[in-house]
Design a protein around this motif. Structure first.
Motif, PDB file in Angstrom:
ATOM      1  N   THR A 109      -3.262 -54.255 -11.936  1.00 25.89           N
ATOM      2  CA  THR A 109      -4.583 -53.613 -11.898  1.00 25.89           C
ATOM      3  C   THR A 109      -4.724 -52.791 -10.616  1.00 25.89           C
ATOM      4  O   THR A 109      -3.965 -52.972  -9.658  1.00 25.89           O
ATOM      5  CB  THR A 109      -5.715 -54.663 -11.898  1.00 25.89           C
ATOM      6  N   SER A 110      -5.720 -51.920 -10.579  1.00 22.60           N
ATOM      7  CA  SER A 110      -6.031 -51.129  -9.380  1.00 22.60           C
ATOM      8  C   SER A 110      -6.328 -52.055  -8.211  1.00 22.60           C
ATOM      9  O   SER A 110      -5.996 -51.762  -7.063  1.00 22.60           O
ATOM     10  CB  SER A 110      -7.261 -50.254  -9.615  1.00 22.60           C
ATOM     11  N   ASP A 111      -6.965 -53.174  -8.511  1.00 22.96           N
ATOM     12  CA  ASP A 111      -7.323 -54.124  -7.473  1.00 22.96           C
ATOM     13  C   ASP A 111      -6.081 -54.649  -6.747  1.00 22.96           C
ATOM     14  O   ASP A 111      -6.053 -54.724  -5.522  1.00 22.96           O
ATOM     15  CB  ASP A 111      -8.121 -55.273  -8.103  1.00 22.96           C
ATOM     16  N   HIS A 112      -5.033 -54.994  -7.507  1.00 26.85           N
ATOM     17  CA  HIS A 112      -3.779 -55.432  -6.874  1.00 26.85           C
ATOM     18  C   HIS A 112      -3.263 -54.355  -5.926  1.00 26.85           C
ATOM     19  O   HIS A 112      -2.871 -54.635  -4.789  1.00 26.85           O
ATOM     20  CB  HIS A 112      -2.688 -55.697  -7.922  1.00 26.85           C
ATOM     21  N   HIS A 114      -4.841 -51.848  -4.458  1.00 27.18           N
ATOM     22  CA  HIS A 114      -5.681 -51.585  -3.290  1.00 27.18           C
ATOM     23  C   HIS A 114      -5.584 -52.702  -2.258  1.00 27.18           C
ATOM     24  O   HIS A 114      -5.641 -52.455  -1.061  1.00 27.18           O
ATOM     25  CB  HIS A 114      -7.125 -51.314  -3.732  1.00 27.18           C
ATOM     26  N   ARG A 115      -5.389 -53.936  -2.716  1.00 30.59           N
ATOM     27  CA  ARG A 115      -5.214 -55.046  -1.778  1.00 30.59           C
ATOM     28  C   ARG A 115      -3.935 -54.862  -0.954  1.00 30.59           C
ATOM     29  O   ARG A 115      -3.899 -55.124   0.238  1.00 30.59           O
ATOM     30  CB  ARG A 115      -5.152 -56.373  -2.532  1.00 30.59           C
TER      31      ARG A 115
END
Ligand code: MG
Length: 381
Positions: A109-112, A114-115
């Protein structure tokens, strides 16, 4: 932050069972590699290099052709070689963050992303990882030691670095040991690498059963389809007969263009029928000399492959052989085993039965053998 990515989809997937390598199978009605490429692009990747085996360059173009900012290159003999080639194919400033990801982990995901990029602000590298929660044992077939899990992590991908530094680290890797991830390579050059909390959903598709779990994670909804197939061949002079992929010693043989395995032909047609994909004669025309005398194994494997190409799975198959002779019963287990192998199915998904017509009709007069088959298949809804 602008970043680029390498997605490694070049493995041969030996552990994932027969057929298409896992990056090119489907999960949730979508090609496995496409999940990651879409996620990288959505997260803002300026360039994505997909590294694929030579045989799958065209597969990649078909699966990803409509997406922006990506290209495919041919991989190397090892993961490390494939990553190096992918890094070399990127055209970005050496300071640009690069994420290296295994295509076999589709649920990115985008979240992965960005982290990882955030962690790269104050580290040379960052990887997604999960703390080990199971109790660890060392041993072969019995425990020889207990391993303290304190401070142990399971490394996932993506793994993030600066493009220039990671390329240099790969060039500097001289050990004979094959590195299994990028952090190992960067770490050998003294890079400081952050452990960023990973995600169990970033599971790696390794074994055939992993696909079942992945379909559940993808929330795949299935529609059930059924197909039937019928085939008959005439008896002629010979000393053995192929039935359901097994050679049975007999004083006659079935006459036909290929090996005349009526069981495999009926089953191939049942599977093609279930997915509305024509029939065996259309895919392997008897007028084509290349199919003369070939083992019908390949027809059945092909039908199984056509189901997988559609993102589907075979639920069960059932074959009935109708003849007075030879006796089928003694060979039934071997036949089931063979069909299960050819279709990559558990044994309880395969049935072979036999019956006679009590002397009536052409099977009764022993002019020929008749085979019937039925297949149940699930396709993504
Ligand atoms: Mg036939």
């Amino acid at each position: 932050m602008s970043f680029v990515a390498v997605i490694v989809a070049a493995g041969s997937s030996l552990r994932a069972g027969a057929g298409l390598p896992k990056p090119w199978r489907q999960v949730g009605g979508k090609i496995v590699t496409r999940w990651s490429v879409e996620a990288m692009i959505e997260a803002g990747a300026a360039q994505v290099i997909v590294v694929a085996a030579e045989d799958h360059q065209e597969t990649a173009r078909k699966a990803l052709g409509d997406l922006p900012n990506w290209s495919v290159i041919v991989g190397g003999a090892s993961r490390a070689e494939s990553v190096s080639l992918g890094l070399a194919a990127l055209s970005a400033d050496p300071e640009t963050p690069v994420l290296v990801h295994d295509a076999a982990r589709p649920f990115l995901t985008s979240d992965h992303v960005h982290r990882l990029l955030a962690a790269l602000e104050d580290h040379d590298g960052a990887i997604l990882a999960l703390p080990v929660t199971d109790t660890l044992k060392r041993g072969d077939d019995q425990i020889v030691d207990n391993v303290d899990r304190q401070g142990l992590w399971r490394a996932q991908t993506p793994q993030a670095f600066r493009l220039g530094a990671l390329s240099q680290a790969y060039k500097a890797w001289t050990s004979q040991t094959e590195p299994t991830d990028d952090a190992q390579v960067a770490g050998a050059q003294g890079a400081s690498i952050a452990l960023v909390p990973g995600d169990p959903r970033l599971m790696k598709l390794t074994y055939p059963e992993d696909f079942t779990m992945a379909e559940a994670l993808a929330g795949t909804r299935w529609r059930t389809r059924t197909g039937m197939g019928v085939d008959a061949h005439r008896w002629g002079p010979g000393d053995g007969v192929w039935l359901c992929g097994i050679l049975i010693p007999f004083d006659q043989t079935l006459v036909g263009h290929s090996d005349a395995d009526a069981g495999l032909h009926a089953l191939t047609d049942a599977i093609l029928g279930a997915i509305g994909d024509g029939d065996i004669g259309e895919h392997f025309p008897p007028s084509d000399p290349q199919w003369k005398g070939v083992s019908s194994d390949r027809f059945l494997r092909y039908a199984g492959e056509r189901v997988r190409l559609r993102g589907g799975r075979i639920v069960n198959v059932d074959v009935t052989l109708i003849c007075e002779q030879p006796r089928i019963r003694p060979h039934r287990d071997a036949m089931r085993q063979r069909l299960a192998e050819l279709l990559d199915l558990p044994l309880d998904g395969v049935s072979v039965k036999a019956t006679t017509t009590e002397g009536m009709g052409y099977t009764g007069r022993q002019e020929g053998l008749l085979a019937q088959a039925i297949a149940t298949v699930e396709l993504p809804a």
